[in-house]
Design a protein around this motif. Structure first.
Motif, PDB file in Angstrom:
ATOM      1  N   GLY A 178      82.249  52.346  80.181  1.00 19.61           N
ATOM      2  CA  GLY A 178      81.076  52.013  79.299  1.00 19.61           C
ATOM      3  C   GLY A 178      80.124  52.844  80.002  1.00 19.61           C
ATOM      4  O   GLY A 178      78.675  52.310  79.721  1.00 19.61           O
ATOM      5  N   VAL A 179      80.349  53.837  80.945  1.00 20.28           N
ATOM      6  CA  VAL A 179      78.998  54.563  81.725  1.00 20.28           C
ATOM      7  C   VAL A 179      78.231  54.924  80.587  1.00 20.28           C
ATOM      8  O   VAL A 179      76.928  55.457  81.126  1.00 20.28           O
ATOM      9  CB  VAL A 179      79.517  55.576  82.661  1.00 20.28           C
ATOM     10  N   TYR A 285      58.077  63.949  75.815  1.00 22.34           N
ATOM     11  CA  TYR A 285      58.603  62.591  76.168  1.00 22.34           C
ATOM     12  C   TYR A 285      59.776  62.964  76.986  1.00 22.34           C
ATOM     13  O   TYR A 285      60.786  63.682  76.353  1.00 22.34           O
ATOM     14  CB  TYR A 285      59.000  61.779  75.054  1.00 22.34           C
ATOM     15  N   VAL A 286      60.209  62.297  77.939  1.00 22.23           N
ATOM     16  CA  VAL A 286      61.374  62.125  78.599  1.00 22.23           C
ATOM     17  C   VAL A 286      61.802  60.444  78.684  1.00 22.23           C
ATOM     18  O   VAL A 286      61.088  59.707  79.064  1.00 22.23           O
ATOM     19  CB  VAL A 286      61.460  62.793  80.016  1.00 22.23           C
ATOM     20  N   LEU A 287      63.191  60.490  78.278  1.00 22.42           N
ATOM     21  CA  LEU A 287      63.758  58.994  78.129  1.00 22.42           C
ATOM     22  C   LEU A 287      65.134  59.081  78.865  1.00 22.42           C
ATOM     23  O   LEU A 287      66.075  60.091  78.283  1.00 22.42           O
ATOM     24  CB  LEU A 287      63.804  58.555  76.882  1.00 22.42           C
ATOM     25  N   ALA A 288      65.763  58.603  79.736  1.00 21.82           N
ATOM     26  CA  ALA A 288      66.776  58.667  80.317  1.00 21.82           C
ATOM     27  C   ALA A 288      67.132  57.396  81.271  1.00 21.82           C
ATOM     28  O   ALA A 288      66.474  56.700  81.841  1.00 21.82           O
ATOM     29  CB  ALA A 288      67.087  59.796  81.012  1.00 21.82           C
ATOM     30  N   ASN A 289      68.473  57.210  81.306  1.00 16.82           N
ATOM     31  CA  ASN A 289      69.348  56.386  82.161  1.00 16.82           C
ATOM     32  C   ASN A 289      70.306  57.015  82.962  1.00 16.82           C
ATOM     33  O   ASN A 289      71.497  56.998  82.809  1.00 16.82           O
ATOM     34  CB  ASN A 289      70.120  55.021  81.259  1.00 16.82           C
ATOM     35  N   PRO A 290      69.734  57.675  84.040  1.00 14.77           N
ATOM     36  CA  PRO A 290      70.848  58.665  84.803  1.00 14.77           C
ATOM     37  C   PRO A 290      71.576  57.755  85.530  1.00 14.77           C
ATOM     38  O   PRO A 290      71.539  56.507  86.028  1.00 14.77           O
ATOM     39  CB  PRO A 290      69.858  59.467  85.683  1.00 14.77           C
ATOM     40  N   PRO A 291      72.863  58.541  85.989  1.00 17.73           N
ATOM     41  CA  PRO A 291      73.828  57.653  86.935  1.00 17.73           C
ATOM     42  C   PRO A 291      73.080  57.373  88.320  1.00 17.73           C
ATOM     43  O   PRO A 291      72.311  58.365  88.685  1.00 17.73           O
ATOM     44  CB  PRO A 291      74.770  58.920  87.022  1.00 17.73           C
ATOM     45  N   ASN A 334      68.911  60.044  93.242  1.00 11.41           N
ATOM     46  CA  ASN A 334      67.878  59.105  92.434  1.00 11.41           C
ATOM     47  C   ASN A 334      66.805  59.941  92.426  1.00 11.41           C
ATOM     48  O   ASN A 334      66.146  60.140  91.443  1.00 11.41           O
ATOM     49  CB  ASN A 334      67.653  57.649  93.285  1.00 11.41           C
ATOM     50  N   TYR A 335      66.466  60.474  93.505  1.00 12.42           N
ATOM     51  CA  TYR A 335      65.029  61.267  93.321  1.00 12.42           C
ATOM     52  C   TYR A 335      65.109  62.684  92.823  1.00 12.42           C
ATOM     53  O   TYR A 335      64.164  63.266  92.477  1.00 12.42           O
ATOM     54  CB  TYR A 335      64.241  61.188  94.863  1.00 12.42           C
ATOM     55  N   LEU A 336      66.294  63.266  92.830  1.00 11.10           N
ATOM     56  CA  LEU A 336      66.568  64.553  92.287  1.00 11.10           C
ATOM     57  C   LEU A 336      66.199  64.183  90.644  1.00 11.10           C
ATOM     58  O   LEU A 336      65.339  64.841  89.858  1.00 11.10           O
ATOM     59  CB  LEU A 336      68.009  64.940  92.367  1.00 11.10           C
ATOM     60  N   TRP A 337      66.772  63.086  90.279  1.00  7.68           N
ATOM     61  CA  TRP A 337      66.573  62.777  88.631  1.00  7.68           C
ATOM     62  C   TRP A 337      65.158  62.534  88.439  1.00  7.68           C
ATOM     63  O   TRP A 337      64.509  62.923  87.422  1.00  7.68           O
ATOM     64  CB  TRP A 337      67.445  61.415  88.489  1.00  7.68           C
ATOM     65  N   ILE A 338      64.117  61.813  89.434  1.00  4.30           N
ATOM     66  CA  ILE A 338      63.048  61.374  89.194  1.00  4.30           C
ATOM     67  C   ILE A 338      62.395  62.932  89.328  1.00  4.30           C
ATOM     68  O   ILE A 338      61.203  62.890  88.476  1.00  4.30           O
ATOM     69  CB  ILE A 338      62.644  60.376  90.354  1.00  4.30           C
ATOM     70  N   ASN A 339      62.325  63.687  90.134  1.00  9.40           N
ATOM     71  CA  ASN A 339      61.810  65.087  89.967  1.00  9.40           C
ATOM     72  C   ASN A 339      62.137  65.404  88.675  1.00  9.40           C
ATOM     73  O   ASN A 339      61.164  66.141  88.006  1.00  9.40           O
ATOM     74  CB  ASN A 339      62.463  65.881  91.125  1.00  9.40           C
ATOM     75  N   LEU A 340      63.372  65.586  88.149  1.00 16.02           N
ATOM     76  CA  LEU A 340      63.677  66.183  86.871  1.00 16.02           C
ATOM     77  C   LEU A 340      62.731  65.631  85.709  1.00 16.02           C
ATOM     78  O   LEU A 340      62.456  66.420  84.907  1.00 16.02           O
ATOM     79  CB  LEU A 340      65.040  66.039  86.608  1.00 16.02           C
ATOM     80  N   PHE A 341      62.644  64.439  85.702  1.00 11.20           N
ATOM     81  CA  PHE A 341      61.612  63.703  84.601  1.00 11.20           C
ATOM     82  C   PHE A 341      60.320  64.283  84.604  1.00 11.20           C
ATOM     83  O   PHE A 341      59.768  64.627  83.535  1.00 11.20           O
ATOM     84  CB  PHE A 341      62.117  62.293  84.661  1.00 11.20           C
ATOM     85  N   VAL A 342      59.855  64.374  85.872  1.00 10.97           N
ATOM     86  CA  VAL A 342      58.543  64.568  85.897  1.00 10.97           C
ATOM     87  C   VAL A 342      58.184  65.963  85.479  1.00 10.97           C
ATOM     88  O   VAL A 342      57.317  66.382  84.696  1.00 10.97           O
ATOM     89  CB  VAL A 342      57.837  64.265  87.260  1.00 10.97           C
ATOM     90  N   THR A 343      58.985  66.947  86.232  1.00  8.75           N
ATOM     91  CA  THR A 343      58.773  68.302  85.981  1.00  8.75           C
ATOM     92  C   THR A 343      59.162  68.790  84.398  1.00  8.75           C
ATOM     93  O   THR A 343      58.691  69.934  84.079  1.00  8.75           O
ATOM     94  CB  THR A 343      59.714  69.143  86.858  1.00  8.75           C
ATOM     95  N   SER A 344      59.670  68.228  83.606  1.00 12.93           N
ATOM     96  CA  SER A 344      60.368  68.229  82.206  1.00 12.93           C
ATOM     97  C   SER A 344      58.948  68.344  81.414  1.00 12.93           C
ATOM     98  O   SER A 344      59.218  68.190  80.098  1.00 12.93           O
ATOM     99  CB  SER A 344      61.832  67.709  81.961  1.00 12.93           C
TER     100      SER A 344
END
Length: 696
Positions: A178-179, A285-291, A334-344
Motif C-alpha cells: 500500500g505504499v 502548487y506542489v502536493l506530495a507524500n514522498p517516501p 527527507n531534505y532532498l524532497w523538501i528542497n525539490l518541493f520548494v524549488t519547483s
C-alpha cells in the motif's frame, strides 16, 4: 445520491468484491488492479451513455457532408473517449456463461486504449486471466458486482468509489503493497490549506494520484461558497503533472485521473535522477507524500542538480574515507524532497507535503537547510498529525506548508494530535468537519473572516436539518420505550423527553429569524462582526435544549438499569440463570437509538462551539494546545525547530462535570462492570460444563 447512500454503496461493493477474493487464492496485490480496472470501465460506460444520443445525432448530422467524421472522432470530441460495442459494460455483463469473460474484458480494454492515446498500455488486460486460476466465473461475478453502481452515477461518485477501493486495498496489503496510498482525509486537509483554485499542480511522488483528485474536488466543493462570498472563480483551469517510479502505480494513477476527468500528464520517472517536466520554478502548487527517510540516494545524482542543492545538500557527519570517495550516499533523503518541493514553485507558488516528524528537529546539515528555508521566509506553516492516520506506515507525521507569497515573516504552527475520528482499533481519520475546522485556522490567519462565519452558518443549517429529521424518529422510539417500561418514574421520564423535543419548534423559529438577518451579508466584509454576534446568540439558544435532552436520557438510563437489575435479582432468587429478557433487550435497543439520534443531531452544534470558543471574535488568535503564530525571534529561541509542540503548548481541559456527576458516572460504570463480570462467570461455568460433558 447523498453521502450516507454513497458510503453504504461503497461498503456493499467492497464486501461483495472482497468476499469473492476470499473464496479464491488471490492476494490483494493480484486482485487490486483488475478490480480497479472494472470500476474504470463502469465509469467509462456511464459517461459514454450520458452523451451517446448526442454523439449519434452529431454523427448522423455530419454524414454525407464535407465535415463527415468517423463515429469515434465525434465521440472523443463529446466525451473524451470512444467505446466500441465490445467495450460496453452491459455487453460484457450479458455474455453467456460459456464465453471466456477474461478474454472479452481484455479485448474491451484494448478497444478503449485504441482510441485514447493517454491510456495506451495502461488498462489491465492479462490480469483478468489470473482471476480465473481457481474460479473461471470470478470475472463475471465481479462484473455483476459493479453493475450495482447506478447508471446515472457521475464521475465524482465513481471517483470516490475508486479512491475508497484504493484505500481498502492499501489497508489489506499492509506495509509493502500500500505504499502508493495516502488517506483521503489527510490529502483533503493539505488541499484545503493551500487552496489550488486554478493553475498547475505537481506531485513528484504521485502514487495513485490522490492529491490531484482532491485538488479537483476542492474546486467543486467551494464553487457555491465563492459565489455566496461574491468572489470570481474559473472552472476547468487546473492541470496536473505527476511522476512515479513504479510502473504499476503509474497505471493506477492514469486510470484515476481518467476516472475523475482531470487534465494533465503522469510519467514514470525516478525523481532523484529524472526531471521529465523541467520542474524548477515551474508550478503553481506542489502536493506530495514522498517516501520517508530514504538513505540510498547517491550524492553524485543530486549534488549538481539545482532542484536539490539550492538550499543545501544533506551530508554525512563524517568525511568519507578515501576508498569510498565517489560512492557516498545522502544520509537521509527527507531534505532532498523538501528542497525539490520548494524549488519547483513559481514566484507566488504554494506547497504542502507529508513528512516524518523527525525532519522537524533534524540536526547537523539538515538543521542548516531548515534554518536557510526559515531565513528565506519560505515556510508558511507546520501541522502535526495524530498518530495512526496512515494505513501503511506507523511513523508519526507532520504536514509542511510553503508559500512564496507570504505576507509576514511568522510561521503558523497547528497541533492536531488530539483532533481525529477513530475508524477502527488501529486507524484514525479526519471527519469532513474536522478538516474544515483545522483549515479555517489558516484562513483566519490570512484574514479570511467571512469564510469563518460562513462555515459556522453551514453547520447551523446542517444541524437544523438533522434535528428536524431526528425529531421524526423520537416519537416511535419513545412509544416503544413506554410499551416495555413497567416503572412509572420511567414513563414520566420518557414523557418529559418527548415534551423537550417539542421545544424544537421555538428553535426553528429562532433559526429562521437568524437566516433572515444574515441573508445576503456574507459577501460584505464589513458585516462579519454583526454575523458573528448573532451566531453566538443563536448557539446559546440551543445549549439548554441539548442539556435537557441529555438529562432526560440519563434519567431513563437509570430506570432501565434499575428494571434490569430487579429482574435479574428476581430470577436469581427463583434459582434461575439471571439473563436479560427479550423485553429488556428491546428496551435497551430503543434507548440506544435515542442516544444515537441526540448525538448525531448535536454534532454540528459541538463543532460550532469548538470554533466559537477558540476564535470568539471570528479572527485569528493563538490558542494554547492548538495553534501559535511564531515570530522569527520565537524560532531562534527554539534553535529553529519546526516541532509544533514546542510553540503551541499543552492545555488541560476541564470535562465540565460536577463532583456529584462524576461520582454518579463512576458508580454507573462500576455497576456495569459487576454485571459484565457476573455474565462472564456464568459463561465460564457453561463452557466448563459443556467441556466436561464432551470429555466425559
Amino acid at each position: 445520491m447523498n453521502s450516507e447512500q454513497l458510503k453504504q454503496l461503497e461498503k456493499n461493493l467492497w464486501s461483495a468484491a472482497d468476499n469473492l477474493r476470499a473464496n479464491s487464492d488471490l492476494k490483494s496485490t493480484e486482485y487490486a488492479t483488475p478490480v480497479l480496472g472494472l470500476i474504470f470501465l463502469k465509469f467509462a460506460d456511464n459517461k459514454y451513455s450520458q452523451v451517446e444520443a448526442q454523439i449519434i445525432e452529431e454523427h448522423a448530422k455530419l454524414k454525407g457532408s464535407r465535415r463527415e467524421k468517423p463515429l469515434s472522432d465525434v465521440a472523443i470530441e463529446k466525451c473524451g473517449f470512444y467505446l466500441p460495442e465490445h467495450s460496453r459494460y452491459d455487453y460484457l455483463l450479458n455474455l453467456p456463461e460459456e464465453k471466456d469473460i477474461a478474454k472479452a474484458i481484455k479485448k474491451a480494454m484494448e478497444g478503449i486504449e485504441e482510441f485514447k492515446e493517454s491510456l495506451d498500455g495502461v488498462l489491465p488486460k492479462d490480469e483478468y486471466f489470473a482471476l480465473t486460476r481457481t474460479d473461471r466465473t470470478l470475472p463475471a461475478q465481479l462484473l455483476k458486482t459493479f453493475s450495482d453502481i447506478p447508471r446515472d452515477a457521475t464521475g465524482d461518485i465513481l471517483g470516490k468509489i475508486y479512491e475508497f477501493f484504493l484505500g481498502k486495498f492499501a489497508l489489506a496489503e499492509g506495509q509493502g503493497g500500500g505504499v502508493f496510498y495516502t488517506p483521503t482525509s489527510v490529502v483533503r486537509l493539505m488541499v484545503e490549506v493551500i487552496e489550488p483554485y486554478k493553475g498547475t499542480v505537481y506531485d513528484p511522488a504521485c502514487g495513485s494520484a490522490g492529491m490531484f483528485v482532491q485538488s479537483q474536488q476542492f474546486i467543486e466543493d467551494h464553487k457555491e461558497e465563492l459565489e455566496l462570498l461574491g468572489e470570481e472563480h474559473d472552472e476547468n483551469k487546473l492541470f496536473v503533472y505527476g511522476q512515479e517510479k513504479t510502473l504499476d502505480t503509474v497505471k493506477l494513477a492514469k486510470m484515476n485521473i481518467a476516472v475523475n476527468g482531470l487534465r494533465g500528464e503522469i510519467q514514470q520517472a525516478n525523481s532523484y535522477k529524472e526531471n521529465p517536466f523541467d520542474s524548477y520554478q515551474k508550478f503553481d502548487y506542489v502536493l506530495a507524500n514522498p517516501p520517508f527517510n530514504v538513505d540510498d540516494v547517491p550524492v553524485a545524482d543530486v549534488e549538481d542538480d539545482i532542484r536539490f542543492n539550492e538550499y543545501g545538500i544533506p551530508k554525512n557527519k563524517t568525511k568519507a574515507k578515501k576508498k569510498d570517495e565517489g560512492k557516498e550516499t545522502i544520509p537521509n533523503g527527507n531534505y532532498l524532497w523538501i528542497n525539490l518541493f520548494v524549488t519547483s514553485l513559481k514566484e507566488k507558488g504554494r506547497a504542502a507535503l507529508v513528512m516524518a516528524n523527525s525532519a522537524s528537529d533534524a540536526r547537523h546539515s539538515e538543521a542548516d537547510i531548515r534554518k536557510t528555508l526559515i531565513k528565506n521566509n519560505l515556510i508558511y506553516g507546520m501541522l502535526t498529525l495524530p498518530s495512526n492516520m496512515f494505513y501503511t506506515v506507523t511513523l508519526p507525521a507532520t504536514l509542511w506548508f510553503f508559500d512564496k507569497d507570504k505576507q509576514d515573516d511568522n510561521i503558523l504552527f497547528i497541533d492536531a494530535r488530539n483532533v481525529f475520528t477513530q475508524i477502527d482499533r488501529a486507524h484514525r481519520e479526519f471527519s469532513p468537519e474536522q478538516i474544515n475546522n483545522l483549515a479555517i485556522i489558516s484562513k483566519l490567519h490570512k484574514g479570511k473572516r467571512r469564510e469563518f462565519v460562513h462555515l459556522i452558518d453551514s453547520y447551523f443549517e446542517k444541524g437544523m436539518e438533522l434535528l428536524v429529521e431526528n425529531k421524526k424518529q423520537v416519537e416511535p422510539v419513545s412509544e416503544q420505550l413506554l410499551e416495555v417500561l413497567d416503572d412509572e418514574q420511567g414513563k414520566l421520564a420518557v414523557g418529559d423527553l418527548v415534551k423537550q423535543w417539542k421545544e424544537l419548534t421555538q428553535l426553528q423559529s429562532k433559526f429562521e429569524t437568524y437566516q433572515a438577518t444574515v441573508q445576503g451579508k456574507f459577501s460584505d466584509k464589513k458585516q462579519v462582526e454583526a454575523i458573528n454576534t448573532v451566531q453566538h446568540v443563536l448557539l446559546e439558544s440551543f445549549e439548554p435544549f441539548f442539556d435537557a435532552l441529555h438529562y432526560g436520557l440519563k434519567q431513563i438510563d437509570r430506570v432501565v438499569r434499575k428494571q434490569e437489575k430487579t429482574k435479574a435479582e428476581a430470577a436469581k432468587s427463583a434459582g434461575k440463570r439471571p439473563t436479560t429478557d427479550r423485553q429488556t433487550k428491546q428496551l435497551k435497543i430503543a434507548l440506544a437509538q435515542l442516544h444515537k439520534e441526540v448525538k448525531s443531531a448535536e454534532l454540528f452544534f459541538k463543532h460550532i462551539n469548538w470554533l466559537q470558543e477558540r476564535f470568539p471574535k471570528a479572527e485569528y488568535e493563538d490558542v494554547i494546545g492548538l495553534c501559535k503564530l511564531a515570530s522569527p525571534k520565537d524560532l531562534e529561541e527554539q534553535d529553529f525547530s519546526l516541532n509544533a509542540g514546542r510553540y503551541v503548548g499543552v492545555v488541560i481541559e476541564d470535562d465540565g462535570k460536577t463532583e456529584e456527576e462524576f461520582l454518579n458516572e463512576l458508580s454507573e460504570m462500576n455497576d456495569k462492570l459487576l454485571e459484565l463480570n457476573e455474565h462472564a462467570n456464568n459463561l465460564a461455568k457453561i463452557i466448563d460444563k459443556n467441556i466436561q460433558a464432551i470429555v466425559g
